[in-house]
Design a protein around this motif. Structure first.
Motif, PDB file in Angstrom:
ATOM      1  N   PRO A 194       0.833  -1.215   0.000  1.00  0.00           N
ATOM      2  CA  PRO A 194       0.000   0.000   0.000  1.00  0.00           C
ATOM      3  C   PRO A 194       0.859   1.252   0.000  1.00  0.00           C
ATOM      4  O   PRO A 194       2.040   1.229   0.378  1.00  0.00           O
ATOM      5  N   VAL A 235      -4.338   0.455  -1.566  1.00  0.00           N
ATOM      6  CA  VAL A 235      -4.235  -0.639  -0.606  1.00  0.00           C
ATOM      7  C   VAL A 235      -3.426  -1.792  -1.198  1.00  0.00           C
ATOM      8  O   VAL A 235      -3.469  -2.919  -0.690  1.00  0.00           O
ATOM      9  N   ASP A 289      -6.829  -3.503   3.183  1.00  0.00           N
ATOM     10  CA  ASP A 289      -7.875  -2.691   3.819  1.00  0.00           C
ATOM     11  C   ASP A 289      -7.224  -1.669   4.738  1.00  0.00           C
ATOM     12  O   ASP A 289      -5.999  -1.523   4.763  1.00  0.00           O
ATOM     13  N   PHE A 290      -8.071  -0.961   5.531  1.00  0.00           N
ATOM     14  CA  PHE A 290      -7.593   0.076   6.443  1.00  0.00           C
ATOM     15  C   PHE A 290      -8.011  -0.261   7.878  1.00  0.00           C
ATOM     16  O   PHE A 290      -9.097  -0.797   8.114  1.00  0.00           O
ATOM     17  N   SER A 307     -12.891  -2.332  -3.027  1.00  0.00           N
ATOM     18  CA  SER A 307     -11.696  -1.818  -3.707  1.00  0.00           C
ATOM     19  C   SER A 307     -11.983  -1.649  -5.200  1.00  0.00           C
ATOM     20  O   SER A 307     -12.884  -2.266  -5.750  1.00  0.00           O
ATOM     21  N   ARG A 320      -8.889   2.155  -2.195  1.00  0.00           N
ATOM     22  CA  ARG A 320     -10.022   1.843  -1.330  1.00  0.00           C
ATOM     23  C   ARG A 320     -10.350   3.065  -0.482  1.00  0.00           C
ATOM     24  O   ARG A 320      -9.498   3.921  -0.242  1.00  0.00           O
ATOM     25  N   ALA A 370      -2.850   1.287   6.628  1.00  0.00           N
ATOM     26  CA  ALA A 370      -3.129   0.243   5.645  1.00  0.00           C
ATOM     27  C   ALA A 370      -2.715  -1.114   6.196  1.00  0.00           C
ATOM     28  O   ALA A 370      -1.689  -1.246   6.858  1.00  0.00           O
ATOM     29  N   HIS A 398      -1.996  -5.047   4.946  1.00  0.00           N
ATOM     30  CA  HIS A 398      -1.736  -5.797   3.711  1.00  0.00           C
ATOM     31  C   HIS A 398      -0.911  -7.040   4.026  1.00  0.00           C
ATOM     32  O   HIS A 398      -0.199  -7.098   5.040  1.00  0.00           O
ATOM     33  N   THR A 419       2.804   3.950   5.245  1.00  0.00           N
ATOM     34  CA  THR A 419       1.522   3.330   4.911  1.00  0.00           C
ATOM     35  C   THR A 419       0.417   3.727   5.888  1.00  0.00           C
ATOM     36  O   THR A 419      -0.607   3.043   5.984  1.00  0.00           O
TER      37      THR A 419
END
Length: 505
Positions: free
Chosen positions: A151, A180, A186-187, A209, A220, A241, A243, A258
């Motif tokens: 991300p 992302v 995602d967050f 996304s 996203r 972020a 990942h 990130t």
């Protein structure tokens, strides 16, 4: 030699093709899929080969096919016999700058020092050689370079836009948006009230996304809605972020490339029902003349409240500020003191007040008692005078209290003794009650013609039975003592009626 069944040989051949191995007439060519991470993260695409005895290697060609290509295009040609490796004629300079061609015994490779989205394609390794039968042939093996992308730094937007702060209870929307990576991550959201993170991701809404324009990554959006309160004053909000290529954020790590977090958010709030808080030092509402007492007034508000003190009923006794020190207290300083607090939030002025009572009393002193001091002559041979001992007012007061208590107890005991003595004397002076005796007429019969006046009358012989026929009337008198059975007189009279005096019962 045992022959392999046709079906088993066919399945084995399919297996070799799946893993990218081509073997015919002794030569073996192997190529495996690789996974790279977009950016300055090296990854190598390798072609391995093994020649059988009598075979001669000519060239190994690495090629690829992109979405814009109609077929495989050469990217590198290796000639082990002359130790030569060259890029293909159609290869761009950017590709040459971020790759390295590597040739070794039994393998050739293209190493990507920096991976870009365009490198995620299918690759083919083609080996040209001469068979043991002196015929030219080419064998190939295919592979894929799979790409991941980390991300990027997201952005945070606050609505309403943050200027100097929000008010208690106001709704604030936070929007976190950015790349992302690949595959799409995602967050995560964290709230900091102080230095400890609080994971509030469950309060957010994560949108699906979508591909990032011009890249192979995904973007996203995550939205977080908060109703800020006084507890949120000074808080910060972080969006990080999450990942597969990264360690999952916990909020305790330093915010890196990130994640993004807000500045400290100010929340403006006014008084609660318990504001303001008033107190005195020393504590307690009663003080002595001459004492000094400090009145204090506090309130938890933002912006800070302003304070003023005044004494009820005295317009001249006022002061500004949260503390008021009253020195050398006098009786007239007794009264009710009120603190007035003022706070302004969002252009609205709020007031709150609270009072406390101060009671000033005169100094209480114990009356001094005059103690006699005896002077003793020093013993022979000594000239030091005997000094009187110090007078202890506290001991004198204790002695007085003890004496008063003893006197009171003696008086109470005397009263109780007098009452008991009085009751005893009264009981002795009362007449002695005789024992119960039967009534005089308990053995009399209304059918008897003879006047059985008393029981056992023959024993006492108070009248003569023999002359009863000649008795026409009788006058009978009994002893007047209570419950007496003895008659005192029995007289014969010529009266027309009988007169009987009964004893007192």
């Amino acid at each position: 030699m045992e022959r392999i069944p046709y079906r088993s040989a066919g399945l084995f051949t399919i297996f070799l093709l799946i893993i990218g191995v081509s073997r015919v007439y002794g030569i073996t060519v192997t190529a495996r899929d690789e996974t790279g991470i977009k950016g300055p993260n090296p990854v190598t695409v390798k072609c391995e080969y093994v020649l059988a005895p009598g075979e001669v290697l000519f060239t190994i060609t690495m090629s690829r096919t992109r979405t814009t290509d109609t077929s495989y295009t050469d990217i590198a040609v290796f000639r082990p016999d002359v130790n030569s490796s060259l890029y293909g004629s159609g290869v761009a300079d950017d590709f040459k700058l971020r790759t390295t061609l590597i040739m070794s015994d039994g393998s050739t490779s293209v190493r990507f020092d920096r991976v870009e989205c365009e490198d995620e394609v299918a690759y083919r390794c083609s080996v040209s050689y001469q068979t043991a039968g002196n015929t030219a042939d080419t064998k190939t093996a295919d592979m894929n370079l799979l790409l991941q992308a980390q991300p990027l730094t997201p952005t945070i937007t606050l609505t309403p836009a943050y200027t100097d702060g929000y008010t208690d209870g106001q709704q604030v929307q936070l929007r976190c948006q950015g790349s992302v990576g690949k595959p799409a991550g995602d967050f995560l959201w964290f709230r900091y009230r102080g230095n400890t993170p609080e994971d509030i991701t469950s309060l957010a809404r994560l949108n699906p996304s979508y591909p990032t324009t011009g890249t192979c990554t995904f973007d996203r959006v995550s939205q977080l809605t908060l109703n800020v309160s006084r507890q949120d004053n000074g808080m910060t909000i972080r969006c990080a972020a999450n990942h597969t290529t990264l360690t999952k954020p916990t909020g305790f790590e330093t915010c890196n490339s990130t994640c993004r977090q807000t500045v400290k958010i100010a929340v403006f709030y006014t008084f609660t029902d318990s504001d303001p808080d008033v107190s005195s030092n020393p504590a307690g509402g009663t003080h002595t003349v001459g004492d000094t007492v400090t009145l204090k007034c506090n309130a938890d508000t933002n912006p800070p409240a302003t304070f003023s003190w005044h004494k009820e009923g005295d317009d001249n006794s006022t002061t500004s500020g949260g503390e008021w020190t009253l020195s050398n207290l006098q009786i007239e300083n007794s009264g009710t003191y009120t603190c007035m607090a003022t706070n302004d939030v969002g252009g609205v002025t709020y007031n709150a007040s609270r009072s406390l009572n101060i009671n000033v009393v005169a100094t209480t002193t114990t009356p001094s008692t005059t103690s006699s001091t005896s002077t003793q002559s020093p013993p022979p041979g000594k000239t030091d005078a005997v000094k009187p001992g110090p007078t202890d007012d506290g001991d004198n007061t204790t002695i007085i209290i003890v004496v008063c208590v003893v006197v009171g107890l003696v008086l109470i005991a005397g009263i109780i003794a007098g009452v008991c003595l009085y009751r005893r004397r009264k009981a002795k002076s009362a007449p002695e009650e005789p024992s119960e005796k039967p009534y005089n007429n308990q053995n009399m019969s209304i059918y008897s013609t003879k006047p059985d006046l008393v029981t056992n009358d023959k024993k006492f012989n108070h009248y003569n039975n023999k002359n009863e026929d000649a008795l026409n009337y009788a006058d009978l008198q009994f002893d007047t003592k209570p419950r007496s059975r003895k008659p005192v007189a029995l007289a014969d009279t010529m009266t027309d009626y009988a007169d009987v005096s009964m004893p007192q019962v």
